[in-house]
Scaffold this motif. Structure first.
Motif, PDB file in Angstrom:
ATOM      1  N   VAL A  14      41.129  49.137  23.845  1.00  0.00           N
ATOM      2  CA  VAL A  14      40.970  47.806  24.438  1.00  0.00           C
ATOM      3  C   VAL A  14      42.188  47.461  25.278  1.00  0.00           C
ATOM      4  CG1 VAL A  14      40.737  45.344  23.939  1.00  0.00           C
ATOM      5  CG2 VAL A  14      39.434  47.022  22.604  1.00  0.00           C
ATOM      6  N   ALA A  15      43.382  47.772  24.752  1.00  0.00           N
ATOM      7  CA  ALA A  15      44.612  47.471  25.486  1.00  0.00           C
ATOM      8  C   ALA A  15      44.704  48.291  26.769  1.00  0.00           C
ATOM      9  CB  ALA A  15      45.821  47.744  24.602  1.00  0.00           C
ATOM     10  N   ALA A  16      44.273  49.566  26.702  1.00  0.00           N
ATOM     11  CA  ALA A  16      44.329  50.424  27.888  1.00  0.00           C
ATOM     12  C   ALA A  16      43.399  49.910  28.983  1.00  0.00           C
ATOM     13  CB  ALA A  16      43.960  51.858  27.512  1.00  0.00           C
ATOM     14  N   VAL A  17      42.191  49.487  28.593  1.00  0.00           N
ATOM     15  CA  VAL A  17      41.235  48.946  29.572  1.00  0.00           C
ATOM     16  C   VAL A  17      41.777  47.663  30.183  1.00  0.00           C
ATOM     17  CG1 VAL A  17      38.944  47.929  29.854  1.00  0.00           C
ATOM     18  CG2 VAL A  17      39.233  50.026  28.516  1.00  0.00           C
ATOM     19  N   ALA A  18      42.336  46.797  29.355  1.00  0.00           N
ATOM     20  CA  ALA A  18      42.901  45.542  29.868  1.00  0.00           C
ATOM     21  C   ALA A  18      44.025  45.819  30.858  1.00  0.00           C
ATOM     22  CB  ALA A  18      43.411  44.689  28.705  1.00  0.00           C
ATOM     23  N   SER A  19      44.835  46.834  30.580  1.00  0.00           N
ATOM     24  CA  SER A  19      45.945  47.177  31.467  1.00  0.00           C
ATOM     25  C   SER A  19      45.437  47.677  32.813  1.00  0.00           C
ATOM     26  CB  SER A  19      46.829  48.236  30.803  1.00  0.00           C
ATOM     27  OG  SER A  19      47.865  48.646  31.666  1.00  0.00           O
ATOM     28  N   ILE A  20      44.403  48.515  32.787  1.00  0.00           N
ATOM     29  CA  ILE A  20      43.851  49.041  34.032  1.00  0.00           C
ATOM     30  C   ILE A  20      43.247  47.918  34.873  1.00  0.00           C
ATOM     31  CG2 ILE A  20      42.009  50.498  34.983  1.00  0.00           C
ATOM     32  CD1 ILE A  20      42.493  52.347  32.543  1.00  0.00           C
ATOM     33  N   LEU A  21      42.510  47.029  34.223  1.00  0.00           N
ATOM     34  CA  LEU A  21      41.916  45.903  34.960  1.00  0.00           C
ATOM     35  C   LEU A  21      42.998  45.019  35.560  1.00  0.00           C
ATOM     36  CD1 LEU A  21      38.945  44.893  32.618  1.00  0.00           C
ATOM     37  CD2 LEU A  21      38.901  46.320  34.663  1.00  0.00           C
ATOM     38  N   ASP A  22      44.097  44.862  34.839  1.00  0.00           N
ATOM     39  CA  ASP A  22      45.207  44.070  35.363  1.00  0.00           C
ATOM     40  C   ASP A  22      45.838  44.764  36.565  1.00  0.00           C
ATOM     41  OD1 ASP A  22      47.221  41.831  35.071  1.00  0.00           O
ATOM     42  OD2 ASP A  22      48.549  43.561  34.794  1.00  0.00           O
TER      43      ASP A  22
ATOM     44  N   LEU B 185      44.471  46.678  38.691  1.00  0.00           N
ATOM     45  CA  LEU B 185      43.570  46.610  39.847  1.00  0.00           C
ATOM     46  C   LEU B 185      43.179  45.181  40.201  1.00  0.00           C
ATOM     47  CD1 LEU B 185      41.298  49.670  38.983  1.00  0.00           C
ATOM     48  CD2 LEU B 185      42.840  49.473  40.941  1.00  0.00           C
ATOM     49  N   ARG B 186      43.802  44.239  39.536  1.00  0.00           N
ATOM     50  CA  ARG B 186      43.528  42.800  39.731  1.00  0.00           C
ATOM     51  C   ARG B 186      42.044  42.482  39.526  1.00  0.00           C
ATOM     52  NH1 ARG B 186      44.415  40.074  44.137  1.00  0.00           N
ATOM     53  NH2 ARG B 186      44.520  41.716  45.695  1.00  0.00           N
ATOM     54  N   LEU B 187      41.463  43.082  38.499  1.00  0.00           N
ATOM     55  CA  LEU B 187      40.064  42.843  38.170  1.00  0.00           C
ATOM     56  C   LEU B 187      39.888  41.948  36.948  1.00  0.00           C
ATOM     57  CD1 LEU B 187      38.621  46.456  38.663  1.00  0.00           C
ATOM     58  CD2 LEU B 187      38.271  44.475  40.151  1.00  0.00           C
TER      59      LEU B 187
ATOM     60  N   ILE C 228      37.327  39.037  36.874  1.00  0.00           N
ATOM     61  CA  ILE C 228      35.889  39.324  36.840  1.00  0.00           C
ATOM     62  C   ILE C 228      35.531  40.234  35.667  1.00  0.00           C
ATOM     63  CG2 ILE C 228      35.647  39.022  39.346  1.00  0.00           C
ATOM     64  CD1 ILE C 228      35.504  42.108  39.558  1.00  0.00           C
ATOM     65  N   ALA C 229      36.415  40.345  34.692  1.00  0.00           N
ATOM     66  CA  ALA C 229      36.212  41.283  33.581  1.00  0.00           C
ATOM     67  C   ALA C 229      34.926  41.006  32.814  1.00  0.00           C
ATOM     68  CB  ALA C 229      37.407  41.238  32.633  1.00  0.00           C
ATOM     69  N   LEU C 230      34.494  39.745  32.734  1.00  0.00           N
ATOM     70  CA  LEU C 230      33.312  39.399  31.956  1.00  0.00           C
ATOM     71  C   LEU C 230      32.071  39.195  32.824  1.00  0.00           C
ATOM     72  CD1 LEU C 230      34.890  37.014  29.297  1.00  0.00           C
ATOM     73  CD2 LEU C 230      34.499  39.481  29.184  1.00  0.00           C
ATOM     74  N   ARG C 231      32.183  39.516  34.106  1.00  0.00           N
ATOM     75  CA  ARG C 231      31.018  39.426  34.980  1.00  0.00           C
ATOM     76  C   ARG C 231      30.207  40.715  34.896  1.00  0.00           C
ATOM     77  NH1 ARG C 231      32.738  37.527  40.876  1.00  0.00           N
ATOM     78  NH2 ARG C 231      30.510  37.927  41.168  1.00  0.00           N
ATOM     79  N   TYR C 232      28.909  40.602  35.147  1.00  0.00           N
ATOM     80  CA  TYR C 232      28.036  41.765  35.103  1.00  0.00           C
ATOM     81  C   TYR C 232      28.162  42.560  36.410  1.00  0.00           C
ATOM     82  CZ  TYR C 232      25.880  39.982  30.863  1.00  0.00           C
ATOM     83  OH  TYR C 232      25.673  39.552  29.588  1.00  0.00           O
ATOM     84  N   LEU C 233      27.972  43.870  36.300  1.00  0.00           N
ATOM     85  CA  LEU C 233      28.093  44.726  37.468  1.00  0.00           C
ATOM     86  C   LEU C 233      27.145  44.303  38.582  1.00  0.00           C
ATOM     87  CD1 LEU C 233      28.384  48.284  35.848  1.00  0.00           C
ATOM     88  CD2 LEU C 233      30.219  46.744  36.568  1.00  0.00           C
ATOM     89  N   SER C 234      25.967  43.836  38.221  1.00  0.00           N
ATOM     90  CA  SER C 234      24.969  43.431  39.216  1.00  0.00           C
ATOM     91  C   SER C 234      25.420  42.225  40.037  1.00  0.00           C
ATOM     92  CB  SER C 234      23.636  43.136  38.536  1.00  0.00           C
ATOM     93  OG  SER C 234      23.791  42.097  37.582  1.00  0.00           O
TER      94      SER C 234
ATOM     95  N   GLN D 122      34.105  45.165  45.011  1.00  0.00           N
ATOM     96  CA  GLN D 122      34.413  45.003  43.593  1.00  0.00           C
ATOM     97  C   GLN D 122      33.857  46.154  42.770  1.00  0.00           C
ATOM     98  OE1 GLN D 122      32.698  41.079  43.181  1.00  0.00           O
ATOM     99  NE2 GLN D 122      34.702  40.091  43.097  1.00  0.00           N
ATOM    100  N   ARG D 123      32.624  46.587  43.083  1.00  0.00           N
ATOM    101  CA  ARG D 123      32.044  47.719  42.364  1.00  0.00           C
ATOM    102  C   ARG D 123      32.852  48.987  42.596  1.00  0.00           C
ATOM    103  NH1 ARG D 123      27.015  45.427  43.906  1.00  0.00           N
ATOM    104  NH2 ARG D 123      26.788  46.929  45.596  1.00  0.00           N
ATOM    105  N   GLN D 124      33.373  49.134  43.811  1.00  0.00           N
ATOM    106  CA  GLN D 124      34.184  50.308  44.097  1.00  0.00           C
ATOM    107  C   GLN D 124      35.459  50.301  43.249  1.00  0.00           C
ATOM    108  OE1 GLN D 124      35.501  50.809  48.217  1.00  0.00           O
ATOM    109  NE2 GLN D 124      35.035  52.986  48.031  1.00  0.00           N
ATOM    110  N   LEU D 125      36.080  49.151  43.108  1.00  0.00           N
ATOM    111  CA  LEU D 125      37.279  49.056  42.281  1.00  0.00           C
ATOM    112  C   LEU D 125      36.969  49.299  40.807  1.00  0.00           C
ATOM    113  CD1 LEU D 125      39.107  46.026  43.942  1.00  0.00           C
ATOM    114  CD2 LEU D 125      39.857  48.414  43.919  1.00  0.00           C
ATOM    115  N   VAL D 126      35.808  48.832  40.352  1.00  0.00           N
ATOM    116  CA  VAL D 126      35.402  49.099  38.966  1.00  0.00           C
ATOM    117  C   VAL D 126      35.232  50.600  38.752  1.00  0.00           C
ATOM    118  CG1 VAL D 126      33.573  48.786  37.250  1.00  0.00           C
ATOM    119  CG2 VAL D 126      34.354  46.841  38.609  1.00  0.00           C
ATOM    120  N   ALA D 127      34.659  51.284  39.729  1.00  0.00           N
ATOM    121  CA  ALA D 127      34.494  52.734  39.623  1.00  0.00           C
ATOM    122  C   ALA D 127      35.850  53.425  39.529  1.00  0.00           C
ATOM    123  CB  ALA D 127      33.706  53.261  40.823  1.00  0.00           C
ATOM    124  N   VAL D 128      36.818  52.953  40.309  1.00  0.00           N
ATOM    125  CA  VAL D 128      38.170  53.514  40.217  1.00  0.00           C
ATOM    126  C   VAL D 128      38.750  53.253  38.830  1.00  0.00           C
ATOM    127  CG1 VAL D 128      40.524  53.363  41.105  1.00  0.00           C
ATOM    128  CG2 VAL D 128      38.599  53.330  42.697  1.00  0.00           C
ATOM    129  N   ALA D 129      38.542  52.027  38.312  1.00  0.00           N
ATOM    130  CA  ALA D 129      39.023  51.699  36.971  1.00  0.00           C
ATOM    131  C   ALA D 129      38.413  52.624  35.931  1.00  0.00           C
ATOM    132  CB  ALA D 129      38.704  50.239  36.644  1.00  0.00           C
TER     133      ALA D 129
END
Length: 264
Positions: free
Chosen positions: A115-123, A125-127, A130-136, A142-149
């Protein structure tokens, strides 16, 4: 994990896409940029290195030729490939999508470290907003950045990125490439990245390989690769190449020429 390619060729049916491609060894912590015109073979080369396509020739992984099925399975576990197109609209949130990607290369039991690692990656990438938003609900960028994450969450030893900045604005392009540059050094990760923007490539990669009509045309530091002669021959453009204040080459396209057309 180092990567080297020797004499790689690949065909789609009877159509040759890669012919005798050579990549000198790309070492941990190094960014290797792949550039070239459309249909030069950049995406196909990345898919071959990822083990998704099987051509002829040799791929070396940490000094060993990958030949057996077990070696290819090891290659696919160690390598993460991010394609240019990312169209997932699964009914999960951004945070869940990145967490699932991390668990694909770890235990399915989610721990506090995950959980901490995911939070760090989202931080990074400045995501996080939108962490609790749905991919759709996300834009293409934004989807491209999520794919990188997701790719970074897998903590690969080799990261293959195919046009990861294509849907991003200029600020996000710079931030993303700087992050990849930093993580490559910190994690000793080998990165191969296909880019269209030659000036971005010159600023962030250690080496450039120019693909031309399915062949490796030139390989070296950006200041040696990005020349006016190369741009005319490979891209069919007349351009001015100058060094900027940081000593990096800066390409200014001037006009199209026809020298490269039909020269195969």
């Amino acid at each position: 994990m180092s990567v080297r390619v020797e004499g790689l060729s690949f065909r789609y049916g009877s159509t040759p896409v890669l012919e005798d491609v050579l990549l000198a060894e790309c070492r941990p912590g190094e960014l290797l940029g792949l550039v070239g015109p459309n249909a030069a073979g950049k995406s196909t080369l990345l898919r071959c290195v990822a083990g998704l396509l099987r051509g002829t020739g040799r791929i070396w992984l940490d000094g060993e030729v990958v030949t057996t099925s077990e070696q290819w399975r090891t290659l696919r576990r160690a390598v993460t490939y991010l394609p240019q197109e990312y169209a997932s609209t699964a009914a999960i949130t951004v945070f869940e999508a990145v967490l699932v990607a991390r668990q694909q290369t770890a235990s399915w039991v989610v721990g506090d470290d995950d959980v901490a690692a995911v939070a760090s990656i989202l931080d990074d990438l400045r995501l996080e907003p939108i962490a609790l938003r749905y991919l759709s609900e996300l834009s293409g960028g934004q989807r491209q950045l999520v794919a990188v994450a997701q790719a970074l969450a897998r903590e690969p030893r080799v990261l293959l990125l195919d046009e990861p900045t294509s849907s991003l604005d200029l600020q996000r392009q710079l931030e993303l490439l700087q992050l990849v540059r930093s993580l490559a050094e910190v994690r000793s990760m080998t990165v191969l990245i296909a880019l269209h923007d030659l000036n971005l490539a010159a600023r962030f990669v250690d080496r450039l390989v120019v693909l031309h009509q399915g062949r490796s045309f030139v390989d070296g530091p950006p200041c040696e690769v990005l020349t006016e002669m190369m741009l005319r021959h490979v891209y069919g453009v007349e351009a001015r190449v100058e060094l900027d204040g940081d000593g990096l080459p800066r390409v200014t396209p001037l006009r199209s020429v026809r020298e490269a057309a039909g020269s195969r």
